[in-house]
Design an enzyme around this catalytic site. Structure first.
Site, PDB file in Angstrom:
ATOM      1  N   GLY A 265       0.842  -1.209   0.000  1.00 27.54           N
ATOM      2  CA  GLY A 265       0.000   0.000   0.000  1.00 27.54           C
ATOM      3  C   GLY A 265       0.869   1.248   0.000  1.00 27.54           C
TER       4      GLY A 265
ATOM      5  N   ALA B  83      15.287  11.536  -1.454  1.00 27.18           N
ATOM      6  CA  ALA B  83      16.504  11.471  -0.636  1.00 27.18           C
ATOM      7  C   ALA B  83      17.487  10.456  -1.226  1.00 27.18           C
ATOM      8  CB  ALA B  83      16.147  11.086   0.794  1.00 27.18           C
TER       9      ALA B  83
ATOM     10  N   ARG C 265      19.093  12.025  -4.283  1.00 25.75           N
ATOM     11  CA  ARG C 265      20.120  13.030  -3.971  1.00 25.75           C
ATOM     12  C   ARG C 265      21.388  12.382  -3.437  1.00 25.75           C
ATOM     13  NH1 ARG C 265      17.392  17.798  -0.678  1.00 25.75           N
ATOM     14  NH2 ARG C 265      19.579  18.230  -0.210  1.00 25.75           N
TER      15      ARG C 265
ATOM     16  N   ARG D  90       0.806  -4.862  -5.445  1.00 22.71           N
ATOM     17  CA  ARG D  90       0.993  -6.110  -4.711  1.00 22.71           C
ATOM     18  C   ARG D  90       1.209  -7.145  -5.803  1.00 22.71           C
ATOM     19  NH1 ARG D  90      -3.048  -3.495  -1.116  1.00 22.71           N
ATOM     20  NH2 ARG D  90      -1.839  -2.908   0.694  1.00 22.71           N
TER      21      ARG D  90
ATOM     22  N   ASP E   7       6.151  -5.248   5.750  1.00 24.10           N
ATOM     23  CA  ASP E   7       6.857  -6.510   6.040  1.00 24.10           C
ATOM     24  C   ASP E   7       6.842  -7.475   4.856  1.00 24.10           C
ATOM     25  OD1 ASP E   7       4.154  -6.916   6.362  1.00 24.10           O
ATOM     26  OD2 ASP E   7       4.341  -8.148   8.157  1.00 24.10           O
TER      27      ASP E   7
ATOM     28  N   SER F 194       6.924  -6.645   1.698  1.00 24.45           N
ATOM     29  CA  SER F 194       7.951  -6.126   0.777  1.00 24.45           C
ATOM     30  C   SER F 194       9.346  -6.469   1.287  1.00 24.45           C
ATOM     31  CB  SER F 194       7.802  -4.611   0.635  1.00 24.45           C
ATOM     32  OG  SER F 194       6.493  -4.290   0.255  1.00 24.45           O
TER      33      SER F 194
ATOM     34  N   THR G  88       4.677   2.224   5.295  1.00 25.76           N
ATOM     35  CA  THR G  88       3.290   1.786   5.448  1.00 25.76           C
ATOM     36  C   THR G  88       2.610   2.660   6.486  1.00 25.76           C
ATOM     37  OG1 THR G  88       1.829   0.048   6.278  1.00 25.76           O
ATOM     38  CG2 THR G  88       4.105  -0.074   7.012  1.00 25.76           C
ATOM     39  N   ILE G  89       1.349   3.001   6.248  1.00 26.15           N
ATOM     40  CA  ILE G  89       0.647   3.839   7.241  1.00 26.15           C
ATOM     41  C   ILE G  89       0.307   3.045   8.489  1.00 26.15           C
ATOM     42  CG2 ILE G  89      -0.354   5.404   5.525  1.00 26.15           C
ATOM     43  CD1 ILE G  89      -3.076   3.918   6.065  1.00 26.15           C
ATOM     44  N   ASP G  90       0.374   1.703   8.413  1.00 24.86           N
ATOM     45  CA  ASP G  90      -0.186   0.877   9.493  1.00 24.86           C
ATOM     46  C   ASP G  90       0.628   0.879  10.789  1.00 24.86           C
ATOM     47  OD1 ASP G  90      -2.167   0.214   7.716  1.00 24.86           O
ATOM     48  OD2 ASP G  90      -1.239  -1.666   7.093  1.00 24.86           O
TER      49      ASP G  90
ATOM     50  N   ASP H  79       2.816  -1.255  11.661  1.00 26.10           N
ATOM     51  CA  ASP H  79       2.684  -2.633  12.165  1.00 26.10           C
ATOM     52  C   ASP H  79       4.010  -3.390  12.184  1.00 26.10           C
ATOM     53  OD1 ASP H  79       2.941  -2.691   9.424  1.00 26.10           O
ATOM     54  OD2 ASP H  79       1.312  -4.103   9.076  1.00 26.10           O
TER      55      ASP H  79
ATOM     56  N   ARG I  54     -16.168  15.730  15.291  1.00 22.87           N
ATOM     57  CA  ARG I  54     -16.549  16.079  16.671  1.00 22.87           C
ATOM     58  C   ARG I  54     -17.263  17.432  16.731  1.00 22.87           C
ATOM     59  NH1 ARG I  54     -14.583  13.143  20.976  1.00 22.87           N
ATOM     60  NH2 ARG I  54     -13.986  14.795  22.419  1.00 22.87           N
TER      61      ARG I  54
ATOM     62  N   ARG J 268      -5.139  -2.182   9.095  1.00 26.89           N
ATOM     63  CA  ARG J 268      -5.158  -3.637   8.908  1.00 26.89           C
ATOM     64  C   ARG J 268      -5.246  -4.355  10.253  1.00 26.89           C
ATOM     65  NH1 ARG J 268      -1.681  -6.366   4.091  1.00 26.89           N
ATOM     66  NH2 ARG J 268      -1.952  -4.299   3.223  1.00 26.89           N
TER      67      ARG J 268
ATOM     68  N   GLY K 100      -9.080  13.409  21.727  1.00 27.73           N
ATOM     69  CA  GLY K 100      -9.907  13.337  22.945  1.00 27.73           C
ATOM     70  C   GLY K 100     -11.096  12.413  22.786  1.00 27.73           C
TER      71      GLY K 100
ATOM     72  N   GLU L  75     -13.500   9.366  23.249  1.00 29.11           N
ATOM     73  CA  GLU L  75     -13.754   8.729  24.544  1.00 29.11           C
ATOM     74  C   GLU L  75     -13.657   7.207  24.495  1.00 29.11           C
ATOM     75  OE1 GLU L  75     -15.447  11.128  23.125  1.00 29.11           O
ATOM     76  OE2 GLU L  75     -15.777  12.744  24.553  1.00 29.11           O
TER      77      GLU L  75
ATOM     78  N   ARG M 270      -4.328   7.701   3.385  1.00 29.48           N
ATOM     79  CA  ARG M 270      -3.096   7.371   2.642  1.00 29.48           C
ATOM     80  C   ARG M 270      -2.669   8.480   1.688  1.00 29.48           C
ATOM     81  NH1 ARG M 270      -3.915   1.249   0.980  1.00 29.48           N
ATOM     82  NH2 ARG M 270      -3.874   2.110  -1.102  1.00 29.48           N
TER      83      ARG M 270
HETATM   84  P1  ADP Z   1       3.394  -4.740   2.617  1.00 30.20           P
HETATM   85  O1  ADP Z   1       4.761  -4.692   2.036  1.00 30.20           O
HETATM   86  O2  ADP Z   1       2.774  -3.393   2.789  1.00 30.20           O
HETATM   87  O3  ADP Z   1       3.310  -5.636   3.837  1.00 30.20           O
HETATM   88  P2  ADP Z   1       2.225  -6.847   1.105  1.00 30.20           P
HETATM   89  O4  ADP Z   1       2.152  -7.824   2.225  1.00 30.20           O
HETATM   90  O5  ADP Z   1       1.057  -6.775   0.181  1.00 30.20           O
HETATM   91  O6  ADP Z   1       2.436  -5.376   1.536  1.00 30.20           O
HETATM   92  O7  ADP Z   1       3.528  -7.212   0.267  1.00 30.20           O
HETATM   93  C1  ADP Z   1       3.901  -6.425  -0.843  1.00 30.20           C
HETATM   94  C2  ADP Z   1       4.530  -7.297  -1.862  1.00 30.20           C
HETATM   95  O8  ADP Z   1       5.745  -7.881  -1.337  1.00 30.20           O
HETATM   96  C3  ADP Z   1       3.718  -8.499  -2.288  1.00 30.20           C
HETATM   97  O9  ADP Z   1       2.737  -8.158  -3.237  1.00 30.20           O
HETATM   98  C4  ADP Z   1       4.792  -9.383  -2.896  1.00 30.20           C
HETATM   99  O10 ADP Z   1       5.161  -8.892  -4.174  1.00 30.20           O
HETATM  100  C5  ADP Z   1       5.963  -9.142  -1.940  1.00 30.20           C
HETATM  101  N1  ADP Z   1       5.967 -10.175  -0.898  1.00 30.20           N
HETATM  102  C6  ADP Z   1       5.100 -10.327   0.132  1.00 30.20           C
HETATM  103  N2  ADP Z   1       5.375 -11.411   0.874  1.00 30.20           N
HETATM  104  C7  ADP Z   1       6.455 -11.985   0.292  1.00 30.20           C
HETATM  105  C8  ADP Z   1       7.231 -13.168   0.578  1.00 30.20           C
HETATM  106  N3  ADP Z   1       6.948 -13.970   1.611  1.00 30.20           N
HETATM  107  N4  ADP Z   1       8.272 -13.434  -0.233  1.00 30.20           N
HETATM  108  C9  ADP Z   1       8.566 -12.631  -1.275  1.00 30.20           C
HETATM  109  N5  ADP Z   1       7.875 -11.527  -1.601  1.00 30.20           N
HETATM  110  C10 ADP Z   1       6.838 -11.196  -0.835  1.00 30.20           C
HETATM  111  O1  F6P Z   2      -1.474  -1.390   4.426  1.00 32.40           O
HETATM  112  C1  F6P Z   2      -2.033  -0.124   4.219  1.00 32.40           C
HETATM  113  C2  F6P Z   2      -3.532  -0.227   4.065  1.00 32.40           C
HETATM  114  O2  F6P Z   2      -4.053   1.079   3.808  1.00 32.40           O
HETATM  115  C3  F6P Z   2      -4.272  -0.864   5.239  1.00 32.40           C
HETATM  116  O3  F6P Z   2      -4.446   0.028   6.309  1.00 32.40           O
HETATM  117  C4  F6P Z   2      -5.556  -1.277   4.574  1.00 32.40           C
HETATM  118  O4  F6P Z   2      -6.158  -2.353   5.243  1.00 32.40           O
HETATM  119  C5  F6P Z   2      -5.085  -1.720   3.217  1.00 32.40           C
HETATM  120  O5  F6P Z   2      -3.852  -1.049   2.967  1.00 32.40           O
HETATM  121  C6  F6P Z   2      -6.041  -1.399   2.108  1.00 32.40           C
HETATM  122  O6  F6P Z   2      -5.528  -1.963   0.960  1.00 32.40           O
HETATM  123  P1  F6P Z   2      -6.057  -1.664  -0.501  1.00 32.40           P
HETATM  124  O7  F6P Z   2      -5.311  -0.476  -0.994  1.00 32.40           O
HETATM  125  O8  F6P Z   2      -5.697  -2.893  -1.255  1.00 32.40           O
HETATM  126  O9  F6P Z   2      -7.521  -1.430  -0.400  1.00 32.40           O
END
Ligand code: ADP
Ligand code: F6P
Length: 345
Positions: A11, A22, A25, A75, A106, A108, A128-130, A132, A157, A174, A188, A190, A280
């Site tokens: 995403g 960056a 450059r 993806r 993760d 990627s 990633t914005i998540d 995570d 609000r 996610r 704020g 609740e 995003r």
């Molecule tokens: P993010 O990088 O935000 O976690 P994804 O999980 O969709 O997003 O992964 C992005 C891309 O990274 C996938 O579409 C794929 O091309 C590659 N990828 C994901 N998991 C794997 C993996 N286990 N091994 C190799 N490439 C991966």
């Molecule tokens: O990983 C970033 C994110 O915006 C998540 O927060 C959300 O669940 C997902 O991507 C949405 O993915 P898509 O762009 O495939 O709808």
């Protein structure tokens, strides 16, 4: 190293363009040429023509403060296949690219690890914005996404206050509740509901009823999109049917249904807003722009010094790097203290 590549994957996230700027450059400063790999790993597979092309610094400078990603993102499921990873590594080598900077989450990073194992040095920047990823305090784009949410929730609000009615706001993330938590604390709100903490609809309804009884009829409930994974079982369909509201047997719980159930249980006039992609598509915040700048520069320097298989993150406010396998092994720690503060005060 004379020639390196950069790609954005997964995403998109605010700050990805700033990171590419960056990198561009730093590459020029070190006498390297930079190749943009388009649409995540698709570009390395040359799934479409000119998947990889040299980047023009002037263009990159123009888009540095823009949201989205100029390189495009995707993806790429094909890239999960080992034979496709080998093909990508060959294509990258054929282009004369000696190292790749991967900006993504993760998934990627696992892709970057696969390329490293095939002899292509890679460095990851967490885009990633998540928020995570366990090894870094912040991912690139998270701060901007939270800022979007805060701006939107403040507006919600204001109208909630005018009408003396609660608001339920769904945010992204996610399986991670960090956006919801910071957005709730920052406005704020609740009540905050996240995937990391088990919760139930009756508990939320009770808290909302108590707030109303105490003189706050315009509370905000911020719910993370993944929060229904940690919801305790509850027969919410019967509640809706008892109030003559339409629901089908195969309907799944969603934020809209959740709000309707809250209305039935509390008698309030709660309204739903799903913030969606505005989170995003925002211009990167100052924090994300700073992180992008330092991370892009560090990524190039690592490659230049022959160091690879690393990801960049933030620890105690400073940019650092560590091996990819270590970055992927831990589980992210949720800020339970802040969560309790939001939901109890
Ligand atoms: P993010 O990088 O935000 O976690 P994804 O999980 O969709 O997003 O992964 C992005 C891309 O990274 C996938 O579409 C794929 O091309 C590659 N990828 C994901 N998991 C794997 C993996 N286990 N091994 C190799 N490439 C991966
Ligand atoms: O990983 C970033 C994110 O915006 C998540 O927060 C959300 O669940 C997902 O991507 C949405 O993915 P898509 O762009 O495939 O709808």
């Amino acid at each position: 190293m004379r020639r390196i590549g950069v790609l954005t994957s997964g995403g998109d996230a605010p700050g990805m363009n700033a990171a590419v700027m960056a990198v561009a450059r730093a590459a020029r400063f070190n006498g390297m040429t930079l190749v943009g790999i388009k649409r995540g790993y698709n570009g390395a597979l040359n799934i479409e023509q000119s998947g990889m092309a040299e980047l023009d610094l002037d263009t990159v400078l123009d888009i540095a403060d823009q949201p989205g990603t100029y390189l495009r993102t995707a993806r790429c499921l094909e890239f999960l296949k080992p034979e496709m990873q080998q093909q990508a590594a060959k294509n990258i080598r054929d282009m004369g690219i000696e190292g790749v900077i991967v900006i993504g989450g993760d998934g990627s990073f696992k892709g970057a690890q696969a390329l490293c194992n095939l002899g292509i040095p890679c460095i990851g920047i967490p885009g990633t914005i998540d928020n995570d990823l366990p090894y870094t305090e912040m991912t690139l784009g998270y701060d901007s996404a939270v800022n979007s949410c805060v701006e939107a929730i403040r507006a919600i609000r204001a109208t909630s206050r005018s009408h003396d009615r609660p608001a339920v706001v769904e945010v992204m993330g996610r399986h991670c509740g960090d956006i919801a938590l910071k957005a709730a604390a920052g406005t704020g709100a609740e009540i905050c509901i996240v995937p990391e903490v088990s919760w139930s609809i009756p508990e939320v309804a009770d808290r909302l009823s108590r707030l109303i009884a105490e003189g706050n009829p315009r509370a905000t409930v911020v719910i993370a999109e993944g929060a229904f994974d940690s919801m305790q079982e509850y027969d919410w369909k019967t509640v809706l049917r008892e109030h003559n509201l339409p629901v089908h047997d195969d309907d799944k719980i969603s934020t809209r249904f959740f709000t309707r159930v809250l209305r039935c249980l509390t008698g309030c006039e709660a309204r739903t807003t799903i913030l969606g992609y505005i989170q995003r598509g925002r211009q990167p915040s100052a924090y994300d722009s700073w992180f992008a700048f330092e991370a892009g520069n560090m990524a190039v320097n690592l490659l230049r010094n022959g160091i690879s298989n690393q990801v960049i993150g933030i620890k105690y406010g400073r940019v650092f790097c560590l091996p990819i396998h270590m970055a992927l092994k831990d589980k992210r720690e949720f800020n339970r203290d802040l969560y309790d503060m939001v939901n109890e005060l």
